[in-house]
Structure formats: C-alpha cells, structure tokens
Design a protein around this motif. Sequence first.
Motif, PDB file in Angstrom:
ATOM      1  N   ARG A 126     -34.602   2.018  16.003  1.00  0.00           N
ATOM      2  CA  ARG A 126     -35.748   1.149  15.938  1.00  0.00           C
ATOM      3  C   ARG A 126     -35.339  -0.151  15.243  1.00  0.00           C
ATOM      4  O   ARG A 126     -34.604  -0.028  14.178  1.00  0.00           O
ATOM      5  N   THR A 127     -36.221  -1.128  15.447  1.00  0.00           N
ATOM      6  CA  THR A 127     -36.243  -2.403  14.599  1.00  0.00           C
ATOM      7  C   THR A 127     -37.567  -2.567  14.204  1.00  0.00           C
ATOM      8  O   THR A 127     -38.344  -2.770  15.219  1.00  0.00           O
ATOM      9  N   LEU A 128     -37.828  -2.750  12.937  1.00  0.00           N
ATOM     10  CA  LEU A 128     -39.224  -3.317  12.639  1.00  0.00           C
ATOM     11  C   LEU A 128     -39.359  -4.744  11.985  1.00  0.00           C
ATOM     12  O   LEU A 128     -38.254  -4.927  11.148  1.00  0.00           O
ATOM     13  N   SER A 129     -40.192  -5.399  12.158  1.00  0.00           N
ATOM     14  CA  SER A 129     -40.706  -6.687  11.684  1.00  0.00           C
ATOM     15  C   SER A 129     -42.054  -6.632  11.196  1.00  0.00           C
ATOM     16  O   SER A 129     -42.803  -5.827  11.934  1.00  0.00           O
ATOM     17  N   VAL A 130     -42.409  -7.555  10.355  1.00  0.00           N
ATOM     18  CA  VAL A 130     -43.758  -7.660   9.778  1.00  0.00           C
ATOM     19  C   VAL A 130     -44.444  -8.859  10.271  1.00  0.00           C
ATOM     20  O   VAL A 130     -43.835 -10.029  10.251  1.00  0.00           O
ATOM     21  N   LEU A 131     -45.499  -8.806  11.275  1.00  0.00           N
ATOM     22  CA  LEU A 131     -46.229  -9.739  12.137  1.00  0.00           C
ATOM     23  C   LEU A 131     -47.045 -10.720  11.171  1.00  0.00           C
ATOM     24  O   LEU A 131     -47.560 -11.584  11.219  1.00  0.00           O
ATOM     25  N   SER A 132     -47.840  -9.582  10.350  1.00  0.00           N
ATOM     26  CA  SER A 132     -49.039 -10.177   9.434  1.00  0.00           C
ATOM     27  C   SER A 132     -49.320  -9.351   8.148  1.00  0.00           C
ATOM     28  O   SER A 132     -48.822  -8.219   8.299  1.00  0.00           O
ATOM     29  N   GLY A 133     -49.631  -9.932   7.197  1.00  0.00           N
ATOM     30  CA  GLY A 133     -50.072  -9.209   6.105  1.00  0.00           C
ATOM     31  C   GLY A 133     -49.077  -9.441   5.100  1.00  0.00           C
ATOM     32  O   GLY A 133     -47.757 -10.191   5.231  1.00  0.00           O
ATOM     33  N   GLU A 134     -48.988  -9.063   3.881  1.00  0.00           N
ATOM     34  CA  GLU A 134     -48.066  -9.059   2.781  1.00  0.00           C
ATOM     35  C   GLU A 134     -46.949  -8.589   2.963  1.00  0.00           C
ATOM     36  O   GLU A 134     -45.710  -9.132   2.667  1.00  0.00           O
ATOM     37  N   GLY A 135     -46.474  -7.313   3.275  1.00  0.00           N
ATOM     38  CA  GLY A 135     -45.324  -6.565   3.601  1.00  0.00           C
ATOM     39  C   GLY A 135     -45.401  -5.194   3.197  1.00  0.00           C
ATOM     40  O   GLY A 135     -46.448  -4.699   2.846  1.00  0.00           O
ATOM     41  N   ILE A 136     -44.169  -4.456   3.455  1.00  0.00           N
ATOM     42  CA  ILE A 136     -44.146  -3.066   2.998  1.00  0.00           C
ATOM     43  C   ILE A 136     -42.691  -2.942   2.412  1.00  0.00           C
ATOM     44  O   ILE A 136     -41.794  -3.746   2.539  1.00  0.00           O
ATOM     45  N   VAL A 137     -42.585  -1.930   1.673  1.00  0.00           N
ATOM     46  CA  VAL A 137     -41.250  -1.243   1.177  1.00  0.00           C
ATOM     47  C   VAL A 137     -41.011  -0.192   2.115  1.00  0.00           C
ATOM     48  O   VAL A 137     -41.735   0.813   2.139  1.00  0.00           O
ATOM     49  N   LEU A 138     -40.053  -0.356   2.930  1.00  0.00           N
ATOM     50  CA  LEU A 138     -39.471   0.737   4.017  1.00  0.00           C
ATOM     51  C   LEU A 138     -38.572   1.647   3.245  1.00  0.00           C
ATOM     52  O   LEU A 138     -37.460   1.252   2.604  1.00  0.00           O
ATOM     53  N   SER A 139     -38.739   2.987   3.289  1.00  0.00           N
ATOM     54  CA  SER A 139     -37.877   4.093   2.696  1.00  0.00           C
ATOM     55  C   SER A 139     -37.224   4.797   3.983  1.00  0.00           C
ATOM     56  O   SER A 139     -38.037   5.380   4.569  1.00  0.00           O
ATOM     57  N   VAL A 140     -35.875   4.669   4.117  1.00  0.00           N
ATOM     58  CA  VAL A 140     -35.448   5.515   5.447  1.00  0.00           C
ATOM     59  C   VAL A 140     -34.161   6.053   4.833  1.00  0.00           C
ATOM     60  O   VAL A 140     -33.449   5.841   3.696  1.00  0.00           O
ATOM     61  N   GLU A 141     -34.253   7.584   4.998  1.00  0.00           N
ATOM     62  CA  GLU A 141     -33.454   8.436   4.341  1.00  0.00           C
ATOM     63  C   GLU A 141     -31.944   7.853   4.629  1.00  0.00           C
ATOM     64  O   GLU A 141     -31.621   7.549   5.492  1.00  0.00           O
ATOM     65  N   GLY A 142     -31.136   8.161   3.521  1.00  0.00           N
ATOM     66  CA  GLY A 142     -29.697   7.663   3.528  1.00  0.00           C
ATOM     67  C   GLY A 142     -29.648   5.929   3.132  1.00  0.00           C
ATOM     68  O   GLY A 142     -28.524   5.564   3.306  1.00  0.00           O
ATOM     69  N   ALA A 174     -30.890   2.306   1.026  1.00  0.00           N
ATOM     70  CA  ALA A 174     -31.782   1.742  -0.070  1.00  0.00           C
ATOM     71  C   ALA A 174     -33.036   1.283   0.533  1.00  0.00           C
ATOM     72  O   ALA A 174     -33.315   0.689   1.672  1.00  0.00           O
ATOM     73  N   ASP A 175     -34.096   1.307  -0.369  1.00  0.00           N
ATOM     74  CA  ASP A 175     -35.330   0.981   0.166  1.00  0.00           C
ATOM     75  C   ASP A 175     -35.372  -0.674   0.539  1.00  0.00           C
ATOM     76  O   ASP A 175     -34.562  -1.435  -0.203  1.00  0.00           O
ATOM     77  N   MET A 176     -35.933  -1.063   1.457  1.00  0.00           N
ATOM     78  CA  MET A 176     -36.026  -2.425   1.880  1.00  0.00           C
ATOM     79  C   MET A 176     -37.388  -3.164   2.012  1.00  0.00           C
ATOM     80  O   MET A 176     -38.433  -2.368   2.434  1.00  0.00           O
ATOM     81  N   THR A 177     -37.532  -4.254   1.164  1.00  0.00           N
ATOM     82  CA  THR A 177     -38.818  -4.938   1.378  1.00  0.00           C
ATOM     83  C   THR A 177     -39.123  -5.722   2.716  1.00  0.00           C
ATOM     84  O   THR A 177     -37.887  -6.577   2.578  1.00  0.00           O
ATOM     85  N   LEU A 178     -40.002  -5.633   3.378  1.00  0.00           N
ATOM     86  CA  LEU A 178     -40.055  -6.442   4.448  1.00  0.00           C
ATOM     87  C   LEU A 178     -41.324  -7.226   4.378  1.00  0.00           C
ATOM     88  O   LEU A 178     -42.383  -6.594   4.073  1.00  0.00           O
ATOM     89  N   ARG A 179     -41.138  -8.420   4.761  1.00  0.00           N
ATOM     90  CA  ARG A 179     -42.254  -9.397   4.552  1.00  0.00           C
ATOM     91  C   ARG A 179     -42.212 -10.237   6.113  1.00  0.00           C
ATOM     92  O   ARG A 179     -41.150 -10.155   6.809  1.00  0.00           O
ATOM     93  N   GLN A 180     -43.337 -11.228   6.172  1.00  0.00           N
ATOM     94  CA  GLN A 180     -43.225 -11.737   7.701  1.00  0.00           C
ATOM     95  C   GLN A 180     -41.663 -12.668   7.735  1.00  0.00           C
ATOM     96  O   GLN A 180     -41.402 -12.701   8.722  1.00  0.00           O
ATOM     97  N   GLU A 181     -41.277 -13.294   6.617  1.00  0.00           N
ATOM     98  CA  GLU A 181     -40.224 -14.081   6.833  1.00  0.00           C
ATOM     99  C   GLU A 181     -38.992 -13.249   6.630  1.00  0.00           C
ATOM    100  O   GLU A 181     -37.979 -14.059   6.700  1.00  0.00           O
ATOM    101  N   THR A 182     -38.938 -11.980   6.458  1.00  0.00           N
ATOM    102  CA  THR A 182     -37.674 -11.141   6.309  1.00  0.00           C
ATOM    103  C   THR A 182     -36.983 -11.053   7.872  1.00  0.00           C
ATOM    104  O   THR A 182     -37.805 -10.671   8.658  1.00  0.00           O
ATOM    105  N   PRO A 183     -35.952 -11.078   7.843  1.00  0.00           N
ATOM    106  CA  PRO A 183     -35.233 -10.838   9.138  1.00  0.00           C
ATOM    107  C   PRO A 183     -35.493  -9.118   9.652  1.00  0.00           C
ATOM    108  O   PRO A 183     -35.811  -8.640   8.770  1.00  0.00           O
ATOM    109  N   PRO A 184     -35.621  -9.004  11.097  1.00  0.00           N
ATOM    110  CA  PRO A 184     -35.904  -7.707  11.400  1.00  0.00           C
ATOM    111  C   PRO A 184     -35.096  -6.806  11.133  1.00  0.00           C
ATOM    112  O   PRO A 184     -33.790  -7.001  10.946  1.00  0.00           O
ATOM    113  N   HIS A 185     -35.420  -5.475  10.798  1.00  0.00           N
ATOM    114  CA  HIS A 185     -34.507  -4.514  10.195  1.00  0.00           C
ATOM    115  C   HIS A 185     -34.364  -3.270  11.120  1.00  0.00           C
ATOM    116  O   HIS A 185     -35.538  -2.738  11.323  1.00  0.00           O
TER     117      HIS A 185
END
Length: 189
Positions: A59-75, A77-88
């Motif tokens: 899966r690849t996740l990107s933020v289209l609108s809104g402030e953003g999220i902190v994504l926690s994937v087992e294994g 490090a937490d990743m902060t995703l915002r509209q300007e962040t590259p797809p994760h």
Amino acid sequence: MKILRAADYRRMAWKNGKGETVEIAVYPPNASVNDFDWRISMAAVVEDGAFSVFEGIDRTLSVLSGEGIVLSVEGQADMTLRQETPPHAFAADAPTSARLLSDAITDLNVMTRRGTFTHRVSLKTSLDNVAPAPDASVTLILTVGECRLREDGAALGPLDAVILEEGDAPIGADAAGKTAFYVVELLAV
C-alpha cells in the motif's frame, strides 16, 4: 486516454466497517476488497484508529486534504504525513494505525497484490508530457484541483482522474491556480 469523473466513483464501507472509501479504479473490473489485483481509492479519516488489514497487499498512502496524520506501522518508525509529504509505502498486512494532527483528512490509497502487481506513486505540482511508463500496465493521474488537458481541452475537476495505457500519447495540463497531481504507475509482475 480515459477520463474518470469523481462524481462517478463507487462508494463503499471500509473493510473494517469504521468509515467509507471512494473507489477510483480497480482491477479486475468490479473486484471486491478481497480479490483485487490493484485498487486506487480515497477515504476520509475522521478519527484516530486502526487501518483495515489487507493480507498479501502493498500500500502507498498520501494525504489529499487536511492537516495530516501520524502513521504507525508495526516495525517502522512513526511517519508524519501531510499534503506536501511524498507518498508513503508500507505493507497493508502489517498492523497500522493513524492519529490525526488536527481535523479530518482525506487520503489516497494505492494497493497492489504482491506477486501480481507492484506500483509507484509520485506527487507533482505540474503536469507536462506525462506518458505511460514503458514498464507500466496502467498509469493513472489524479488531479487535486482543477485543470484543463492541453491535448483535447477537456476540463478536469477536483479529484477527477485520467487513465493512460500502453501506447497512449503523453498528456499535459494547465492548472486553474495552484494544484497537485498524483501519478500512479501500476506494473504487472
């Protein structure tokens, strides 16, 4: 080239039942969330919580609108995703949760079945001569704002998409103000 209109996208409940997803495109056509080879969708995330688990899916996740999220994937490090962040990119079968930075967001999800397809997602601020990648079966371009295609003058509204397949001519677009484009390349294994 095929244009997909946001008003025509299929809406359905999340796999975990805690929200709604908007399916932009899926293969094979009319596949369910359990048997797709690839799937491109959007979802509103309105509260903190766990993501649906998809066995054997990348899966690849990107933020289209809104402030953003902190994504926690087992294994990972937490990743902060915002509209300007590259797809994760991450494994959709790893336990995953998200915490909102502020209010609700809308995200873009690209998912492919391991061993069948892979994918690449890139964020662009302009669209000039984007062609189907030589190794891609399908290239989908999602517009975040409004634009007009240079080739035929077709107007695209927010969250409309264009699908390019092998042999299609490159496309470009002129945006009405500041916008972004997501280019999704789907590659058969």
